[in-house]
Design a protein around this motif. Sequence first.
Motif, PDB file in Angstrom:
ATOM      1  N   GLN A 433     -10.490  -1.070  -1.649  1.00  0.00           N
ATOM      2  CA  GLN A 433      -9.082  -0.868  -2.202  1.00  0.00           C
ATOM      3  C   GLN A 433      -8.977   0.639  -2.423  1.00  0.00           C
ATOM      4  OE1 GLN A 433      -7.577  -3.591  -5.095  1.00  0.00           O
ATOM      5  NE2 GLN A 433      -6.510  -4.739  -3.630  1.00  0.00           N
ATOM      6  N   GLN A 434      -7.947   1.162  -1.656  1.00  0.00           N
ATOM      7  CA  GLN A 434      -7.871   2.545  -2.046  1.00  0.00           C
ATOM      8  C   GLN A 434      -6.420   2.680  -2.516  1.00  0.00           C
ATOM      9  OE1 GLN A 434      -8.901   5.296   0.981  1.00  0.00           O
ATOM     10  NE2 GLN A 434     -10.711   4.048   1.439  1.00  0.00           N
ATOM     11  N   LEU A 435      -6.193   3.736  -3.534  1.00  0.00           N
ATOM     12  CA  LEU A 435      -4.731   4.037  -3.869  1.00  0.00           C
ATOM     13  C   LEU A 435      -3.903   5.136  -3.046  1.00  0.00           C
ATOM     14  CD1 LEU A 435      -2.499   3.549  -6.235  1.00  0.00           C
ATOM     15  CD2 LEU A 435      -3.341   5.571  -7.316  1.00  0.00           C
ATOM     16  N   LEU A 436      -3.088   4.460  -2.248  1.00  0.00           N
ATOM     17  CA  LEU A 436      -2.606   5.052  -0.997  1.00  0.00           C
ATOM     18  C   LEU A 436      -0.899   5.113  -1.355  1.00  0.00           C
ATOM     19  CD1 LEU A 436      -4.540   3.717   1.956  1.00  0.00           C
ATOM     20  CD2 LEU A 436      -4.875   5.930   0.878  1.00  0.00           C
ATOM     21  N   HIS A 437      -0.213   6.097  -0.451  1.00  0.00           N
ATOM     22  CA  HIS A 437       1.444   5.971  -0.463  1.00  0.00           C
ATOM     23  C   HIS A 437       1.778   4.725   0.148  1.00  0.00           C
ATOM     24  CE1 HIS A 437       1.823  10.265  -1.692  1.00  0.00           C
ATOM     25  NE2 HIS A 437       1.258  10.666  -0.616  1.00  0.00           N
ATOM     26  N   LEU A 438       2.763   4.125  -0.631  1.00  0.00           N
ATOM     27  CA  LEU A 438       3.585   2.832   0.068  1.00  0.00           C
ATOM     28  C   LEU A 438       4.036   3.310   1.430  1.00  0.00           C
ATOM     29  CD1 LEU A 438       5.174   1.582  -3.231  1.00  0.00           C
ATOM     30  CD2 LEU A 438       3.764   0.269  -1.694  1.00  0.00           C
ATOM     31  N   VAL A 439       4.674   4.331   1.455  1.00  0.00           N
ATOM     32  CA  VAL A 439       5.030   5.035   2.764  1.00  0.00           C
ATOM     33  C   VAL A 439       4.447   6.272   3.042  1.00  0.00           C
ATOM     34  CG1 VAL A 439       7.155   5.428   4.129  1.00  0.00           C
ATOM     35  CG2 VAL A 439       7.470   3.693   2.547  1.00  0.00           C
ATOM     36  N   GLU A 440       3.542   6.400   4.050  1.00  0.00           N
ATOM     37  CA  GLU A 440       2.917   7.664   4.555  1.00  0.00           C
ATOM     38  C   GLU A 440       3.786   8.679   4.806  1.00  0.00           C
ATOM     39  OE1 GLU A 440      -0.065   8.573   3.719  1.00  0.00           O
ATOM     40  OE2 GLU A 440      -0.671   6.427   2.987  1.00  0.00           O
ATOM     41  N   PRO A 441       3.590   9.965   4.473  1.00  0.00           N
ATOM     42  CA  PRO A 441       4.499  10.849   4.870  1.00  0.00           C
ATOM     43  C   PRO A 441       4.810  10.817   6.333  1.00  0.00           C
ATOM     44  CG  PRO A 441       2.924  11.718   3.283  1.00  0.00           C
ATOM     45  CD  PRO A 441       2.520  10.562   3.647  1.00  0.00           C
ATOM     46  N   ARG A 442       3.667  10.769   7.342  1.00  0.00           N
ATOM     47  CA  ARG A 442       3.904  10.628   8.734  1.00  0.00           C
ATOM     48  C   ARG A 442       5.015   9.870   9.285  1.00  0.00           C
ATOM     49  NH1 ARG A 442       1.108   6.764  11.460  1.00  0.00           N
ATOM     50  NH2 ARG A 442      -0.136   5.465  10.182  1.00  0.00           N
ATOM     51  N   GLU A 443       5.265   8.609   8.520  1.00  0.00           N
ATOM     52  CA  GLU A 443       5.978   7.444   8.920  1.00  0.00           C
ATOM     53  C   GLU A 443       7.460   7.896   8.966  1.00  0.00           C
ATOM     54  OE1 GLU A 443       5.628   3.638   7.388  1.00  0.00           O
ATOM     55  OE2 GLU A 443       3.706   4.053   6.341  1.00  0.00           O
ATOM     56  N   PHE A 444       7.815   8.901   8.109  1.00  0.00           N
ATOM     57  CA  PHE A 444       9.183   9.469   8.295  1.00  0.00           C
ATOM     58  C   PHE A 444       9.510  10.220   9.258  1.00  0.00           C
ATOM     59  CE2 PHE A 444       8.017   8.976   3.664  1.00  0.00           C
ATOM     60  CZ  PHE A 444       9.206   8.142   3.170  1.00  0.00           C
ATOM     61  N   THR A 445       8.298  10.748  10.030  1.00  0.00           N
ATOM     62  CA  THR A 445       8.639  11.676  11.281  1.00  0.00           C
ATOM     63  C   THR A 445       8.976  10.583  12.366  1.00  0.00           C
ATOM     64  OG1 THR A 445       6.318  11.308  11.912  1.00  0.00           O
ATOM     65  CG2 THR A 445       6.876  13.314  10.656  1.00  0.00           C
ATOM     66  N   MET A 446       8.651   9.403  12.234  1.00  0.00           N
ATOM     67  CA  MET A 446       8.886   8.420  13.392  1.00  0.00           C
ATOM     68  C   MET A 446      10.140   7.319  13.364  1.00  0.00           C
ATOM     69  SD  MET A 446       4.779   7.472  14.020  1.00  0.00           S
ATOM     70  CE  MET A 446       4.412   6.964  12.449  1.00  0.00           C
ATOM     71  N   LEU A 447      10.944   7.680  12.277  1.00  0.00           N
ATOM     72  CA  LEU A 447      12.070   6.807  12.099  1.00  0.00           C
ATOM     73  C   LEU A 447      13.045   6.919  13.025  1.00  0.00           C
ATOM     74  CD1 LEU A 447      12.664   7.549   8.363  1.00  0.00           C
ATOM     75  CD2 LEU A 447      11.668   5.291   9.254  1.00  0.00           C
TER      76      LEU A 447
END
Length: 484
Positions: A433-447
Amino acid sequence: MSSNNKSIVTDLDYPLVKFSQSKEDWWTIRDAVRGVQIFGGIGSGKSSGSGKTLAKAFLKNGFGGLVLCGKPDERENWEKLAKEAGREDDLIIFREDSQYQFNPLDYELNRTGKGAGEIFNLSYLFMEIYKMGNRFSGGGGDGGDGERYWDNALKRCINRMIQLLKFSGEKVSIENMINLLSQAPYEEDMKDLSELSNEEIEGVGEKNFCIGCIIKASARCDNTPLEKECEFVTNYFTNEFSRVPEKTRAIVVESFLGLAEPFTSGILKKHFSKSTNLYPEATFEGKIIVLDFPVKEYLASGIYAQGIYKLLWQQAAERRNPNEDLLPVFLWVDESQLFLSDYDQIFQTTARSSRACTVFLSQNISNYYSAIGGKDPRPKIDSLLGNLGTKIFHANNDAVTNEWAARTIGNAFKNVRSINVGKNENTSAGISQQLLHLVEPREFTMLKSGGFENDLKVEGVITVAGKTWSNNLNFYRTFFDQSV
């Protein structure tokens, strides 16, 4: 259909937008009055997607509003939206060839309510104009102690000019303030006056506007409760300001003349320096005022005109009685980085009780940092955005905005699979288990950014402070229909 003959919704829990049939996914008036920030890169569909969806919801439900124009096509967009919602009769287009007038000084001096005519309110208005000009010219703000010194000196001068005009019975106007300051006496002038008779001084006052105002003010306030205050004000011009070193005086005078100059010609002289017949309060009755002075065409004049009206509209909204059943109103600012002011953060702290829905649209947060300027603009911008309860993110390739969006939505522990390859090609798999962003920054580039290639669907990620959606998360990924 006019707002005057349709049912107006004032229930804070009334849904303006239903993202699904689940009540957890309804966006309500309560959410709207806490403010909205929409971010999306050029061509992301922010205006034609989520922006259009919210605008239509406001119009459909009878809201009044104020619309600022950054781009030339903003007026046409709102004319189309108003027609579709049956609100054409409520639309007021304030533009260069209209009959509308708004004199901010006249309005503030003569409006109803407590605080009307307060000197410091008027000087605050001038200082906001001054800051608008600095930002537009690239001067930024928060330049340290030196800049604050000159700001304070200019503000004191403006206060004294307004007070002297009021005491003398002269009209408080840009033109009179220019005449007063440009004719203010020097120390040598005061020495010459001291050698003249009262009759001769009266003659000087007929030719010199500042001296004339001093004479009139002293006569009007003599033996009245205002006598001491009047002496304080006249002493500023006859003693204090007259002795200011030439370089210091020149900076103060030029600073004021610089902010007053735009009001001596063009649209600001024609529509914002004479009388008032279009009051911000009209929006509280369901009117939608569109300030059709797009910055892309009118440049600094467009920013001054709309920025002034925006500020006084915000202050008028704050004066509304929260105990009354108020009609919700909206402030719509596309290309919002052009119109930011220090008052926006103050306004947002009380906008909910005023039933005022602020909607800001901009490409990225970097625009805001650049517009505010100064050594460290982040605290001011973070404070403003923190008071805008709804955030909507569309496709963006600005790394600063995408990182900020990811941090805003937050982190959670996620299962991460790993495979280890050892000697002799022995492998082992594991999950940690790792603490990560719920929505990764790169995902906003692909909307998805809408258009026919995406079936006119604009993808966005929405988060509302304190809200848990039907997916049990604090954000909701959805599509906005450009065709509707």
